[in-house]
Write a protein that holds these residues in place. Sequence first.
Motif, PDB file in Angstrom:
ATOM      1  N   VAL A   1       0.834  -1.210   0.000  1.00 36.63           N
ATOM      2  CA  VAL A   1       0.000   0.000   0.000  1.00 36.63           C
ATOM      3  C   VAL A   1       0.865   1.255   0.000  1.00 36.63           C
ATOM      4  N   PHE A   2       1.842   1.295   0.900  1.00 37.26           N
ATOM      5  CA  PHE A   2       2.693   2.486   0.984  1.00 37.26           C
ATOM      6  C   PHE A   2       3.594   2.614  -0.240  1.00 37.26           C
ATOM      7  N   GLY A   3       4.055   1.469  -0.762  1.00 37.27           N
ATOM      8  CA  GLY A   3       4.892   1.520  -1.952  1.00 37.27           C
ATOM      9  C   GLY A   3       4.145   2.054  -3.161  1.00 37.27           C
ATOM     10  N   GLU A   4       2.899   1.625  -3.332  1.00 39.25           N
ATOM     11  CA  GLU A   4       2.095   2.098  -4.453  1.00 39.25           C
ATOM     12  C   GLU A   4       1.832   3.598  -4.356  1.00 39.25           C
ATOM     13  N   ASN A   5       1.595   4.062  -3.150  1.00 40.81           N
ATOM     14  CA  ASN A   5       1.227   5.471  -2.975  1.00 40.81           C
ATOM     15  C   ASN A   5       2.412   6.421  -2.847  1.00 40.81           C
ATOM     16  N   MET A   6       3.594   5.888  -2.599  1.00 44.72           N
ATOM     17  CA  MET A   6       4.744   6.754  -2.371  1.00 44.72           C
ATOM     18  C   MET A   6       5.781   6.716  -3.491  1.00 44.72           C
ATOM     19  N   HIS A   7       5.731   5.695  -4.338  1.00 44.08           N
ATOM     20  CA  HIS A   7       6.748   5.573  -5.399  1.00 44.08           C
ATOM     21  C   HIS A   7       6.131   5.883  -6.760  1.00 44.08           C
ATOM     22  N   PRO A   8       6.746   6.708  -7.563  1.00 42.87           N
ATOM     23  CA  PRO A   8       7.962   7.495  -7.290  1.00 42.87           C
ATOM     24  C   PRO A   8       7.664   8.823  -6.584  1.00 42.87           C
ATOM     25  N   ALA A   9       6.362   9.140  -6.414  1.00 50.24           N
ATOM     26  CA  ALA A   9       5.953  10.376  -5.738  1.00 50.24           C
ATOM     27  C   ALA A   9       4.646  10.099  -4.993  1.00 50.24           C
ATOM     28  N   PRO A  10       4.338  10.848  -3.950  1.00 53.52           N
ATOM     29  CA  PRO A  10       3.101  10.615  -3.192  1.00 53.52           C
ATOM     30  C   PRO A  10       1.853  10.709  -4.081  1.00 53.52           C
ATOM     31  N   LYS A  11       0.934   9.758  -3.863  1.00 49.58           N
ATOM     32  CA  LYS A  11      -0.303   9.727  -4.671  1.00 49.58           C
ATOM     33  C   LYS A  11      -1.484   9.371  -3.759  1.00 49.58           C
ATOM     34  N   TRP A  12      -1.614  10.025  -2.639  1.00 49.29           N
ATOM     35  CA  TRP A  12      -2.630   9.653  -1.668  1.00 49.29           C
ATOM     36  C   TRP A  12      -4.008  10.232  -1.990  1.00 49.29           C
ATOM     37  N   ARG A  13      -4.113  11.041  -3.021  1.00 50.33           N
ATOM     38  CA  ARG A  13      -5.404  11.656  -3.348  1.00 50.33           C
ATOM     39  C   ARG A  13      -6.276  10.694  -4.146  1.00 50.33           C
ATOM     40  N   LEU A  14      -7.551  10.664  -3.808  1.00 50.02           N
ATOM     41  CA  LEU A  14      -8.500   9.844  -4.552  1.00 50.02           C
ATOM     42  C   LEU A  14      -9.148  10.637  -5.690  1.00 50.02           C
ATOM     43  N   PHE A  15      -9.259  11.947  -5.537  1.00 52.82           N
ATOM     44  CA  PHE A  15      -9.835  12.781  -6.591  1.00 52.82           C
ATOM     45  C   PHE A  15      -9.141  14.136  -6.587  1.00 52.82           C
ATOM     46  N   ASP A  16      -9.243  14.824  -7.711  1.00 51.98           N
ATOM     47  CA  ASP A  16      -8.621  16.138  -7.858  1.00 51.98           C
ATOM     48  C   ASP A  16      -9.491  17.185  -7.177  1.00 51.98           C
ATOM     49  N   ALA A  17      -8.890  17.976  -6.306  1.00 48.94           N
ATOM     50  CA  ALA A  17      -9.658  18.968  -5.544  1.00 48.94           C
ATOM     51  C   ALA A  17     -10.223  20.076  -6.422  1.00 48.94           C
ATOM     52  N   VAL A  18      -9.612  20.305  -7.585  1.00 47.65           N
ATOM     53  CA  VAL A  18     -10.062  21.389  -8.468  1.00 47.65           C
ATOM     54  C   VAL A  18     -11.148  20.898  -9.415  1.00 47.65           C
ATOM     55  N   THR A  19     -10.871  19.818 -10.134  1.00 48.90           N
ATOM     56  CA  THR A  19     -11.817  19.332 -11.150  1.00 48.90           C
ATOM     57  C   THR A  19     -12.848  18.364 -10.584  1.00 48.90           C
ATOM     58  N   GLY A  20     -12.510  17.734  -9.453  1.00 48.64           N
ATOM     59  CA  GLY A  20     -13.422  16.745  -8.883  1.00 48.64           C
ATOM     60  C   GLY A  20     -13.328  15.384  -9.543  1.00 48.64           C
ATOM     61  N   ASP A  21     -12.405  15.210 -10.496  1.00 50.69           N
ATOM     62  CA  ASP A  21     -12.242  13.937 -11.189  1.00 50.69           C
ATOM     63  C   ASP A  21     -11.431  12.963 -10.327  1.00 50.69           C
ATOM     64  N   PHE A  22     -11.738  11.684 -10.500  1.00 47.46           N
ATOM     65  CA  PHE A  22     -10.959  10.664  -9.806  1.00 47.46           C
ATOM     66  C   PHE A  22      -9.553  10.599 -10.406  1.00 47.46           C
ATOM     67  N   VAL A  23      -8.565  10.377  -9.549  1.00 50.38           N
ATOM     68  CA  VAL A  23      -7.171  10.306 -10.000  1.00 50.38           C
ATOM     69  C   VAL A  23      -6.497   9.087  -9.366  1.00 50.38           C
ATOM     70  N   HIS A  24      -5.456   8.590 -10.042  1.00 48.15           N
ATOM     71  CA  HIS A  24      -4.634   7.473  -9.557  1.00 48.15           C
ATOM     72  C   HIS A  24      -5.474   6.223  -9.271  1.00 48.15           C
ATOM     73  N   MET A  25      -6.445   5.937 -10.124  1.00 47.26           N
ATOM     74  CA  MET A  25      -7.313   4.795  -9.846  1.00 47.26           C
ATOM     75  C   MET A  25      -6.577   3.469  -9.976  1.00 47.26           C
ATOM     76  N   ASN A  26      -5.584   3.396 -10.844  1.00 44.05           N
ATOM     77  CA  ASN A  26      -4.792   2.171 -10.921  1.00 44.05           C
ATOM     78  C   ASN A  26      -4.124   1.887  -9.581  1.00 44.05           C
ATOM     79  N   VAL A  27      -3.589   2.941  -8.983  1.00 43.61           N
ATOM     80  CA  VAL A  27      -2.920   2.790  -7.685  1.00 43.61           C
ATOM     81  C   VAL A  27      -3.913   2.324  -6.626  1.00 43.61           C
ATOM     82  N   TRP A  28      -5.101   2.921  -6.608  1.00 47.13           N
ATOM     83  CA  TRP A  28      -6.084   2.562  -5.588  1.00 47.13           C
ATOM     84  C   TRP A  28      -6.620   1.143  -5.780  1.00 47.13           C
TER      85      TRP A  28
END
Length: 286
Positions: free
Chosen positions: A62-89
Amino acid sequence: MGSWLGHTAPGTFFITGAIWWMIQLSYHKYRDNHQAQCRLIRYLSQKPVEGISIVVVALVGVFGENMHPAPKWRLFDAVTGDFVHMNVWQHCTMYVYFGLYGMIKIIGQAYVPKLLKYSTVFLSLAFGIEGLLFYYHVHGHDDLDIHIHMLLVLAAFGCCILAFLEFRFPDEPIYRLTRILFTMVQGTWFWMIGTVLYQPPSGKKWSPDDHENLMFLTTAFTWHVLVSMGVLTIIYHIVRKCMICMGHQQKSGMPIQYQELANSSNQRGVEHIGLLETAELGSDLE
């Protein structure tokens, strides 16, 4: 997981798990037949070592997926509201369910023994979730990517069904053995996916539209099954030989190999006595 390391890491996890389960199965099968004990395997089986290891691997995943190569802890974009990093999740969700299985193993072995018999249900659930996630994981990808992941889905759903059958029929070792086999296949096939998609031996990316490539992948999958069967067979014989060479004692105090010889001699003695009794009975009748 969209990298060579992202596929070989879970592949190594599945291969290691399959090897450990096969050692356990071989040990218990041989122990039941010969009443022999191995302190190390017995100790590791009684302590929540397996559960702790699975939980640790799940957390690392879990931590490897979200931290490598950069942090990806967001489920959606705060500006557009679109889901992001769904492969990671999706990958993290897979790790979470296997981590849940590990937690059930820990609780069952350390605190609530009655819960331990239901751990296989949670293992079946984890494999089922894995298969579901990967079934929709490659939507919109090229044919090569879809085909190689669908073969992984087959192995995952196979493990799901076999794990549930293992729970329903705990006295039938064939379900456990076959589940271990397809766990091993999943591990080696993860390595295959990482190699084909990210580090092909030739250094040239495989053509996604070449039908020959798809045919080869299907054939290679069956080879993975065959090689995994061979590896598990070797593990069984290694465990058996180790227990014999270590001279584990049976309840009679006699080493296993001599006990087997004695049992054989006793059987021949019983047969000889039976023949003598038959001959004496025939003489009396005359």
